[in-house]
Design an enzyme around this catalytic site. Structure first.
Site, PDB file in Angstrom:
ATOM      1  N   ASP A  38       1.175   4.724 -13.505  1.00 49.01           N
ATOM      2  CA  ASP A  38       1.134   3.280 -13.300  1.00 49.01           C
ATOM      3  C   ASP A  38       1.642   2.926 -11.912  1.00 49.01           C
ATOM      4  O   ASP A  38       2.730   3.340 -11.511  1.00 49.01           O
ATOM      5  CB  ASP A  38       2.002   2.591 -14.360  1.00 49.01           C
ATOM      6  CG  ASP A  38       1.992   1.082 -14.221  1.00 49.01           C
ATOM      7  OD1 ASP A  38       1.168   0.441 -14.895  1.00 49.01           O
ATOM      8  OD2 ASP A  38       2.806   0.538 -13.444  1.00 49.01           O
ATOM      9  N   TYR A  43       3.689  -2.559  -5.178  1.00 50.49           N
ATOM     10  CA  TYR A  43       4.617  -1.447  -4.997  1.00 50.49           C
ATOM     11  C   TYR A  43       4.463  -0.757  -3.641  1.00 50.49           C
ATOM     12  O   TYR A  43       5.328   0.031  -3.252  1.00 50.49           O
ATOM     13  CB  TYR A  43       4.430  -0.391  -6.096  1.00 50.49           C
ATOM     14  CG  TYR A  43       4.648  -0.861  -7.501  1.00 50.49           C
ATOM     15  CD1 TYR A  43       5.196  -2.111  -7.784  1.00 50.49           C
ATOM     16  CD2 TYR A  43       4.293  -0.051  -8.587  1.00 50.49           C
ATOM     17  CE1 TYR A  43       5.381  -2.539  -9.086  1.00 50.49           C
ATOM     18  CE2 TYR A  43       4.489  -0.470  -9.890  1.00 50.49           C
ATOM     19  CZ  TYR A  43       5.024  -1.718 -10.135  1.00 50.49           C
ATOM     20  OH  TYR A  43       5.199  -2.130 -11.432  1.00 50.49           O
ATOM     21  N   HIS A 101      -0.972  -8.826 -12.280  1.00 50.15           N
ATOM     22  CA  HIS A 101       0.443  -8.449 -12.275  1.00 50.15           C
ATOM     23  C   HIS A 101       1.341  -9.583 -12.782  1.00 50.15           C
ATOM     24  O   HIS A 101       2.240  -9.358 -13.589  1.00 50.15           O
ATOM     25  CB  HIS A 101       0.861  -8.026 -10.862  1.00 50.15           C
ATOM     26  CG  HIS A 101       2.072  -7.167 -10.821  1.00 50.15           C
ATOM     27  ND1 HIS A 101       2.344  -6.304  -9.781  1.00 50.15           N
ATOM     28  CD2 HIS A 101       3.109  -7.010 -11.687  1.00 50.15           C
ATOM     29  CE1 HIS A 101       3.476  -5.665 -10.005  1.00 50.15           C
ATOM     30  NE2 HIS A 101       3.971  -6.083 -11.153  1.00 50.15           N
ATOM     31  N   SER A 131      -0.191  -8.783 -17.389  1.00 47.05           N
ATOM     32  CA  SER A 131       1.213  -8.411 -17.291  1.00 47.05           C
ATOM     33  C   SER A 131       2.057  -9.668 -17.132  1.00 47.05           C
ATOM     34  O   SER A 131       1.703 -10.568 -16.366  1.00 47.05           O
ATOM     35  CB  SER A 131       1.429  -7.475 -16.090  1.00 47.05           C
ATOM     36  OG  SER A 131       2.765  -7.020 -16.038  1.00 47.05           O
ATOM     37  N   ASN A 132       3.153  -9.718 -17.876  1.00 42.99           N
ATOM     38  CA  ASN A 132       4.118 -10.821 -17.782  1.00 42.99           C
ATOM     39  C   ASN A 132       3.514 -12.159 -18.226  1.00 42.99           C
ATOM     40  O   ASN A 132       3.840 -13.209 -17.667  1.00 42.99           O
ATOM     41  CB  ASN A 132       4.660 -10.925 -16.349  1.00 42.99           C
ATOM     42  CG  ASN A 132       5.374  -9.673 -15.914  1.00 42.99           C
ATOM     43  OD1 ASN A 132       6.341  -9.239 -16.533  1.00 42.99           O
ATOM     44  ND2 ASN A 132       4.882  -9.052 -14.837  1.00 42.99           N
ATOM     45  N   GLN A 153       1.467  -5.732 -20.231  1.00 45.23           N
ATOM     46  CA  GLN A 153       2.655  -5.033 -19.757  1.00 45.23           C
ATOM     47  C   GLN A 153       3.800  -6.022 -19.539  1.00 45.23           C
ATOM     48  O   GLN A 153       3.638  -7.027 -18.847  1.00 45.23           O
ATOM     49  CB  GLN A 153       2.344  -4.296 -18.456  1.00 45.23           C
ATOM     50  CG  GLN A 153       3.482  -3.423 -17.972  1.00 45.23           C
ATOM     51  CD  GLN A 153       3.127  -2.617 -16.746  1.00 45.23           C
ATOM     52  OE1 GLN A 153       3.878  -2.587 -15.774  1.00 45.23           O
ATOM     53  NE2 GLN A 153       1.979  -1.937 -16.780  1.00 45.23           N
ATOM     54  N   PRO A 181      11.898   0.457 -19.477  1.00 46.14           N
ATOM     55  CA  PRO A 181      12.128   0.762 -20.892  1.00 46.14           C
ATOM     56  C   PRO A 181      13.515   1.294 -21.212  1.00 46.14           C
ATOM     57  O   PRO A 181      13.870   1.375 -22.392  1.00 46.14           O
ATOM     58  CB  PRO A 181      11.052   1.821 -21.200  1.00 46.14           C
ATOM     59  CG  PRO A 181      10.822   2.497 -19.889  1.00 46.14           C
ATOM     60  CD  PRO A 181      10.936   1.407 -18.861  1.00 46.14           C
ATOM     61  N   THR A 225      12.280  10.077 -10.988  1.00 43.39           N
ATOM     62  CA  THR A 225      12.052  11.127  -9.997  1.00 43.39           C
ATOM     63  C   THR A 225      12.873  12.346 -10.428  1.00 43.39           C
ATOM     64  O   THR A 225      13.744  12.254 -11.295  1.00 43.39           O
ATOM     65  CB  THR A 225      12.500  10.694  -8.586  1.00 43.39           C
ATOM     66  OG1 THR A 225      13.889  10.307  -8.627  1.00 43.39           O
ATOM     67  CG2 THR A 225      11.663   9.533  -8.063  1.00 43.39           C
ATOM     68  N   GLU A 231      12.731  15.048 -18.355  1.00 43.47           N
ATOM     69  CA  GLU A 231      13.588  14.554 -19.434  1.00 43.47           C
ATOM     70  C   GLU A 231      12.907  13.417 -20.194  1.00 43.47           C
ATOM     71  O   GLU A 231      12.917  13.388 -21.428  1.00 43.47           O
ATOM     72  CB  GLU A 231      14.915  14.074 -18.843  1.00 43.47           C
ATOM     73  CG  GLU A 231      15.868  13.458 -19.856  1.00 43.47           C
ATOM     74  CD  GLU A 231      17.092  12.868 -19.173  1.00 43.47           C
ATOM     75  OE1 GLU A 231      17.283  11.645 -19.270  1.00 43.47           O
ATOM     76  OE2 GLU A 231      17.835  13.632 -18.534  1.00 43.47           O
TER      77      GLU A 231
END
Length: 266
Positions: A38, A43, A101, A131-132, A153, A181, A225, A231
Site C-alpha cells: 500500500d 507518501y 485518499h 479512504s477516510n 481504508q 493498526p 521496516t 514479525e
C-alpha cells in the site's frame, strides 16, 4: 466482496520516504510472503515502491498493489493525469486498487468518482477504493459509482475499533482496511493486550494485528521496516481465543490518532 488471499495483511509504506530503504523494505516484504503493498501519491515514495516490487522474486501479477489519489488531485482531469503519473512511477500498467485518499479539498463525488469509473473501465485500475469516509459519504459514493467499492481504508486498532464502519463493510460486502493498526505503538501500553501477548508468547503488535484480521471483511496494513516486517507477517499464525477477542473488544476505544482538519468528521 472479491475474495483475495493476497489482501488480508499488507505492507504499509507511510513515512517510508528514504528511497533506498523503502525499496529494500518492499523487496524484503515480498520475499517474506506479503503480497499486498500500500502506498499513496501523498507518501512521495511510489517510485521506490515500484523499484522494490521490480527487484522482488515475485511476479507483478502476484502482487496486490494499492495507491491513493492526493486530495488536491481529485478534479476529474487531475485524477486521470496523476494516476498515469503514479503508474509511471510505480513501473506498472495498472494498479490493483486506487483509493480516494481523503474526501476533501478537490473532492467532488460526481466528478472524482466518474474519473475512477473511467480508469476502471479502461483497466488502469482493477478495483476502486475509498479512504477516510463517513457512512453518509460512503452512501453518496456508492450512488455515484458504477464500479463496486472494493475497500474502505480507515484508522482502526484496539483503541479505535470502528464498529459502525465495520458493520457497514460487512453489510455492503467490501473490505475495511486498517491503517495505523497498532495505534502507532500505543497498544504496547495497554495492560490487557500485554497480558494476552504474554499468554501467547508474542508481541502486543502481533496481538493487535491478529485481532483485526480475524474479523470478517477486515485487512490490515501495518507500516514497518527491518525485523518488524517479518514479525508483523507472523501475526497471521496467531489464533486468538474467544476470551482474548472479548477482552480486546471490551476496551471499546475511541482514541483517534489521525485527525487532520480536513477530515470529514471534523
Amino acid at each position: 466482496m472479491v475474495a483475495d488471499e493476497r489482501f488480508e495483511l499488507g505492507l504499509g509504506t507511510y513515512k517510508n520516504t528514504d528511497p533506498a530503504e523503502c525499496a529494500a523494505t518492499v523487496e524484503m516484504a515480498l520475499d517474506v510472503g506479503y503480497r499486498h503493498v500500500d502506498t499513496a501519491q501523498m507518501y512521495d515514495n511510489e517510485a521506490a515502491v515500484g523499484r522494490g516490487i521490480e527487484r522482488a522474486p515475485v511476479d507483478r501479477e502476484d502482487v496486490f498493489l494499492a495507491t491513493k489519489v492526493h486530495p488536491e488531485n481529485l478534479a476529474y482531469e487531475d485524477v486521470l493525469d496523476t494516476t498515469e503519473e503514479s503508474l509511471e512511477k510505480l513501473g506498472t500498467d495498472y494498479v490493483d486498487l486506487l483509493y480516494v485518499h481523503w474526501p476533501a479539498k478537490a473532492y467532488d463525488a460526481e466528478e472524482t468518482l466518474s474519473a475512477l469509473d473511467e480508469l476502471h473501465d479502461e483497466g488502469r485500475i482493477e478495483h476502486v477504493g475509498l479512504s477516510n469516509f463517513t457512512p453518509a459519504l460512503l452512501d453518496e459514493a456508492r450512488d455515484h459509482l458504477d464500479a463496486p467499492v472494493f475497500a474502505h481504508q480507515v484508522e482502526m486498532h484496539p483503541l479505535l475499533q470502528q464498529e459502525t464502519l465495520h458493520e457497514y463493510a460487512v453489510e455492503h460486502d467490501h473490505w475495511l482496511v486498517a491503517y495505523s493498526p497498532i495505534a502507532r505503538g500505543e497498544v504496547f501500553d495497554v495492560p490487557e493486550i500485554r497480558e494476552i501477548a504474554d499468554k501467547h508468547g508474542v508481541t502486543p503488535a502481533q496481538v493487535s494485528l491478529a485481532w483485526l484480521v480475524q474479523k470478517e471483511n477486515v485487512a490490515a496494513i501495518p507500516k514497518a521496516t527491518g525485523a518488524h516486517v517479518r514479525e508483523n507477517w507472523e501475526a497471521r499464525e496467531l489464533e486468538l481465543d474467544e476470551r482474548d477477542v472479548t477482552t480486546i473488544d471490551g476496551l471499546g476505544g475511541e482514541e483517534r490518532l489521525v485527525d487532520p482538519e480536513m477530515a470529514p468528521w471534523n
